[in-house]
Design a protein around this motif. Structure first.
Motif, PDB file in Angstrom:
ATOM      1  N   MET A   1     -53.139   1.979 -22.073  1.00 47.77           N
ATOM      2  CA  MET A   1     -51.582   1.396 -22.216  1.00 47.77           C
ATOM      3  C   MET A   1     -50.768   2.529 -22.724  1.00 47.77           C
ATOM      4  O   MET A   1     -49.682   2.555 -22.362  1.00 47.77           O
TER       5      MET A   1
ATOM      6  N   ASP B   1     -63.594  -3.116 -26.754  1.00 42.66           N
ATOM      7  CA  ASP B   1     -62.189  -2.419 -26.663  1.00 42.66           C
ATOM      8  C   ASP B   1     -61.195  -3.508 -26.854  1.00 42.66           C
ATOM      9  O   ASP B   1     -60.293  -3.711 -27.338  1.00 42.66           O
ATOM     10  N   ILE B   2     -61.544  -4.462 -26.099  1.00 41.36           N
ATOM     11  CA  ILE B   2     -60.778  -5.688 -25.866  1.00 41.36           C
ATOM     12  C   ILE B   2     -60.350  -6.320 -27.014  1.00 41.36           C
ATOM     13  O   ILE B   2     -59.424  -6.694 -27.804  1.00 41.36           O
TER      14      ILE B   2
ATOM     15  N   TRP C   1     -52.313   3.132 -34.662  1.00 33.93           N
ATOM     16  CA  TRP C   1     -53.609   2.804 -34.899  1.00 33.93           C
ATOM     17  C   TRP C   1     -54.344   3.705 -34.319  1.00 33.93           C
ATOM     18  O   TRP C   1     -55.659   4.108 -34.734  1.00 33.93           O
TER      19      TRP C   1
ATOM     20  N   LEU D   1     -55.729  -5.695 -33.288  1.00 34.66           N
ATOM     21  CA  LEU D   1     -54.774  -4.861 -33.582  1.00 34.66           C
ATOM     22  C   LEU D   1     -53.311  -5.547 -32.949  1.00 34.66           C
ATOM     23  O   LEU D   1     -52.434  -5.671 -33.989  1.00 34.66           O
ATOM     24  N   LEU D   2     -53.061  -5.991 -31.992  1.00 31.86           N
ATOM     25  CA  LEU D   2     -51.968  -6.521 -31.605  1.00 31.86           C
ATOM     26  C   LEU D   2     -51.758  -7.973 -32.387  1.00 31.86           C
ATOM     27  O   LEU D   2     -50.498  -8.179 -32.692  1.00 31.86           O
TER      28      LEU D   2
ATOM     29  N   GLN E   1     -61.112  -5.280 -30.122  1.00 30.15           N
ATOM     30  CA  GLN E   1     -60.447  -4.486 -31.224  1.00 30.15           C
ATOM     31  C   GLN E   1     -58.816  -4.415 -30.850  1.00 30.15           C
ATOM     32  O   GLN E   1     -58.097  -4.351 -31.818  1.00 30.15           O
ATOM     33  N   THR E   2     -58.566  -4.362 -29.593  1.00 34.46           N
ATOM     34  CA  THR E   2     -57.118  -4.357 -29.128  1.00 34.46           C
ATOM     35  C   THR E   2     -56.665  -5.595 -29.817  1.00 34.46           C
ATOM     36  O   THR E   2     -55.540  -5.721 -30.435  1.00 34.46           O
TER      37      THR E   2
ATOM     38  N   ASN F   1     -60.854   4.042 -27.660  1.00 29.82           N
ATOM     39  CA  ASN F   1     -60.517   2.815 -26.961  1.00 29.82           C
ATOM     40  C   ASN F   1     -59.974   2.866 -25.670  1.00 29.82           C
ATOM     41  O   ASN F   1     -58.657   3.160 -25.748  1.00 29.82           O
ATOM     42  N   ILE F   2     -60.611   2.502 -24.701  1.00 31.89           N
ATOM     43  CA  ILE F   2     -59.821   2.716 -23.137  1.00 31.89           C
ATOM     44  C   ILE F   2     -58.772   1.981 -23.118  1.00 31.89           C
ATOM     45  O   ILE F   2     -57.671   2.414 -22.520  1.00 31.89           O
ATOM     46  N   LEU F   3     -58.712   0.556 -23.421  1.00 29.71           N
ATOM     47  CA  LEU F   3     -57.582  -0.088 -23.443  1.00 29.71           C
ATOM     48  C   LEU F   3     -56.516   0.446 -23.793  1.00 29.71           C
ATOM     49  O   LEU F   3     -55.398   0.503 -23.335  1.00 29.71           O
ATOM     50  N   ILE F   4     -56.634   0.814 -25.295  1.00 29.73           N
ATOM     51  CA  ILE F   4     -55.455   1.349 -25.750  1.00 29.73           C
ATOM     52  C   ILE F   4     -54.964   2.450 -25.393  1.00 29.73           C
ATOM     53  O   ILE F   4     -53.738   3.009 -25.160  1.00 29.73           O
TER      54      ILE F   4
ATOM     55  N   LEU G   1     -46.920   1.072 -32.619  1.00 31.85           N
ATOM     56  CA  LEU G   1     -48.217   0.412 -32.998  1.00 31.85           C
ATOM     57  C   LEU G   1     -49.290   0.983 -32.387  1.00 31.85           C
ATOM     58  O   LEU G   1     -50.533   1.262 -33.291  1.00 31.85           O
TER      59      LEU G   1
END
Lengths: 241, 241
Positions: free
Chosen positions: B161, A95-96, B106, A102-103, A98-99, B155-158, B102
């Motif tokens: 957030m 996930d990190i 996504w 994206l960012l 992937q993020t 995606n847990i992180l996204i 963003l």
DNA sequence: GCGGCTCTATGGTTGGACCACAAGATGATG
DNA sequence: CATCATCTTGTGGTCCAACCATAGAGCCGC
């Protein structure tokens, strides 16, 4: 409401009301305790929380570094909290990654040519070009380069998140070196790609820059033996658990 | 190293080493203090930090809710830290809106059709369709709908957030109602757009869904009188300062 | 059986004491 | 007068001992 939360609420209101600003000092712990009629212990618990959130920074003694200074480092909570949550394995490394893609691709696409971060990026680029650099040092500069790029878009939230991700990313990019067939060849390719990305930004080709970033990041994982960031994440979890 | 940091480090290692897991309880404060040879005060400071990071949750008394339970709520630090940093005005609202667009675009583009979050999203959609719903309730469901969508990408992180941004976003979407010329007309349009987004995801048209989301969010700001999220952010800062 | 009681272990809170630290005020000394 | 050592003051850092509030567990009398 718990005693330390009273203090937190008070601090938040003081800040929101403009009575406390960045750069100023919080009153002394004993003074706050007396004013809010809670114990100094409770005040200290609140300050610990604020410290963890990057809102204050405490120093003993006297002089300019003493007292509890109000700072505003939004990256602190992200970094420390992310590291802890990673440890629980409830935040997959995939996930990190992937993020990050994206960012970062967004950031370079929206980079402002006037941003001083681009100058920093160039300096880092040149630092990476020295011939006999170690792999560790190279990857360190590499990480900083990517953070600098993401700052160029001027979105504090996004560059902050990237900065926090950087620490987490750093842990395993280094591990992945051992998976590479030929580090010096890879380094040469990374250098060239970095320059390509930088040039694309400088020549105002945002969509090209974005594509190059995605290819750059995903290419690294592919070369290290993972066909996708998802697999990379899974593999990393395997190895570190 | 400060005493409470010793405790934090110890907890982190226990978790990373698998000796502490989510759902388990931390030893009693007094026990930790004795084991690590620090005072209970320091242990409590560390626990306060962990609590702020969403890693633990304390409860008094005895029974299932008592003791310090190890949780793993990654949204807690983001939410609280973001609110505080917003108060310092060092985190512009425009950055938040931009980040929201963003992340959300996504997420819908990468939504997994099998995700149960989509079912939740549908339920929310239907809840928003009732005729005599209040604007407040509608926007509340609206926010939940968007969070549900962003969870569907897995995606847990996204999604975390996004969940944290939701709180910050909620504050001013409500304010913006007064800027709208005709709320019922806007509500009707939002409903239709929501269904459009949802259908696009369900029919496996990711890029369409993504475009619709961007148009949806930016359209709302435009209708409220802002020509861009950037201006919206600036205006919000004006009004709340 | 059942209601009420005490017991016990948990976190929550407090006041006070002491320490380490660093700058500034003070004063002795050359 | 200049300089350096010392004392004073105020800061956060740490610890301790005590007490409170809570809520389950177990006991006791009925």
């Amino acid at each position: 409401m718990k005693a330390h939360q009273i203090v937190l609420q008070w601090v938040e209101r003081e800040i929101a009301g403009g009575r406390l600003e960045i750069g100023q000092r919080l009153p002394a712990e004993r003074a706050i305790a007396q004013q809010l009629e809670v114990s100094r212990t409770s005040v200290r618990e609140a300050i610990r929380v604020l410290e963890a959130m990057g809102m204050v920074r405490s120093g003993v003694g006297s002089g300019p570094d003493a007292g509890t200074l109000i700072t505003a480092d939004p990256s602190a909570p992200f970094t420390s909290a992310m590291r802890l949550h990673l440890a629980t394995s409830h935040l997959p490394a995939a996930d990190i990654v992937q993020t990050r893609v994206l960012l970062e691709s967004w950031a370079v696409e929206h980079a402002k040519l006037s941003s001083p971060s681009l100058d920093s990026a160039l300096a880092l680029l040149e630092a990476m070009d020295v011939p006999d650099i170690s792999a560790e040092r190279f990857l360190e500069l590499d990480a900083e380069f990517h953070v600098a790029l993401s700052q160029a878009a001027g979105n504090i939230l996004i560059s902050t998140m990237m900065g926090s991700l950087r620490d987490s990313i750093g842990h395993y990019t280094l591990d992945m070196i051992s998976n590479l067939p030929d580090w010096s060849a890879t380094a040469a390719r990374l250098r060239s790609e970095h320059h390509g990305i930088y040039d694309a930004i400088r020549t105002a080709s945002p969509s090209l820059a974005s594509e190059l970033v995605v290819a750059h990041i995903e290419g690294y994982y592919r070369e290290a033996g993972f066909s996708s960031p998802e697999q990379a994440g899974a593999e990393i979890i395997e190895r570190t658990s």
